[in-house]
Design an enzyme around this catalytic site. Structure first.
Site, mmCIF file in Angstrom:
data_model
loop_
_atom_site.group_PDB
_atom_site.id
_atom_site.type_symbol
_atom_site.label_atom_id
_atom_site.label_comp_id
_atom_site.label_asym_id
_atom_site.label_seq_id
_atom_site.Cartn_x
_atom_site.Cartn_y
_atom_site.Cartn_z
ATOM 1 N N ARG A 1 7.149 7.619 6.902
ATOM 2 C CA ARG A 1 7.110 8.982 7.397
ATOM 3 C C ARG A 1 7.213 9.342 8.745
ATOM 4 N NH1 ARG A 1 1.143 9.645 5.313
ATOM 5 N NH2 ARG A 1 1.402 11.694 6.101
ATOM 6 N N ASP B 1 0.279 5.342 0.886
ATOM 7 C CA ASP B 1 -0.714 6.080 1.660
ATOM 8 C C ASP B 1 -1.386 7.088 0.498
ATOM 9 O OD1 ASP B 1 -0.298 4.894 3.965
ATOM 10 O OD2 ASP B 1 1.065 6.069 4.865
ATOM 11 N N ARG C 1 0.756 -0.857 -0.139
ATOM 12 C CA ARG C 1 -0.118 0.013 0.014
ATOM 13 C C ARG C 1 0.923 1.265 -0.038
ATOM 14 N NH1 ARG C 1 -3.529 -1.604 5.279
ATOM 15 N NH2 ARG C 1 -4.365 -3.596 4.688
#
Length: 248
Positions: free
Chosen positions: A195, A51, A49
């Site tokens: 992040r 974001d 995935r």
């Protein structure tokens, strides 16, 4: 037969890779285009995935179809049908049991930072309004190689069975007078991990954490101990590595 699609996309206008009930996703857009070209409902399974707002210079997904297909022609048709912010680079035939997610040996992300205002990079780099000590940030980043549990950098309430990752590469590099890039490679990544790592390293760069305290953040296994997540628009998935024997 099973095929791997290698694609790139600008994630600015998408709610991430994964299909969302109330938002536009890269996965849904690709699956729709592929189903139209192949004239049958076709699902795609991604390598992972990304974001909302995160881009990919290289994402890989797999799909299945009963008959052999003209791969260059399919690549061309998909490229024409997909919107300008998604591009198919290539399609390869792979083993029937090959899996875009589970067979990946490593993934590499790059996070882009600029230390002055730049109108041409505003969509793809985070402009930091304060001074950073990138030497101290690189020193702290070396701690990532000494641990495998990165609960402190994971989004809470996820469905993962464990928080273990093996870091293969991590460090900052200056790529221009005012541009820096953080590159990190691992066998897997947790949701929001990159992040959060960058955000915590920024705390080191600002003098708010020492390299020793950065280690303590990892050891606490508590997301609240780490720094804030940095903006998504400056993050890129840049590479996914697979064993060569899965390709036909």
């Amino acid at each position: 037969m099973r095929y791997f699609i290698e694609l790139a996309y600008d994630g600015t206008d998408y709610h991430g890779w994964q299909i969302q009930p109330n938002g536009n996703s890269v996965q849904a857009t690709l699956a729709k285009a592929l189903s139209l070209v192949l004239r049958k409902e076709t699902e795609v399974v991604g390598a992972g995935r990304t974001d909302a707002g995160v881009s990919a210079a290289k994402m890989v997904a797999h799909f299945d179809i009963d008959e052999a297909i003209d791969l260059p022609l399919l690549t061309e048709k998909l490229s024409k049908l997909l919107p300008p912010d998604i591009a198919v680079r290539r399609i390869d035939s792979v083993r029937e049991d090959a899996h875009a997610r589970f067979d990946a040996l490593s993934r590499t992300y790059r996070y882009h930072v600029v230390t002055r205002k730049d109108p041409f990079l505003r969509r793809y780099a985070w402009r930091v309004p304060f001074a950073l000590d990138f030497g101290a940030m690189n020193e702290a980043a070396q701690a990532l190689f000494d641990y495998t549990d990165f609960t402190s950098f994971s989004k809470v309430h996820t469905d993962v069975k464990n928080h273990r990752c093996r870091i293969m590469k991590a460090g900052w590099e200056q790529t221009g007078d005012y541009e820096w890039v953080f590159t990190i490679q691992a066998d897997r990544f947790l949701r929001n991990m990159v992040r959060a790592v960058v955000g915590t390293l920024v705390e080191v760069g600002r003098g708010r954490l020492s390299a020793r305290e950065f280690r303590q953040v990892i050891e606490k296994k508590d997301r609240c101990a780490a720094g804030a997540s940095v903006p998504a628009h400056a993050l890129f998935l840049t590479d996914i590595d697979y064993p060569t024997d899965i390709y036909r």
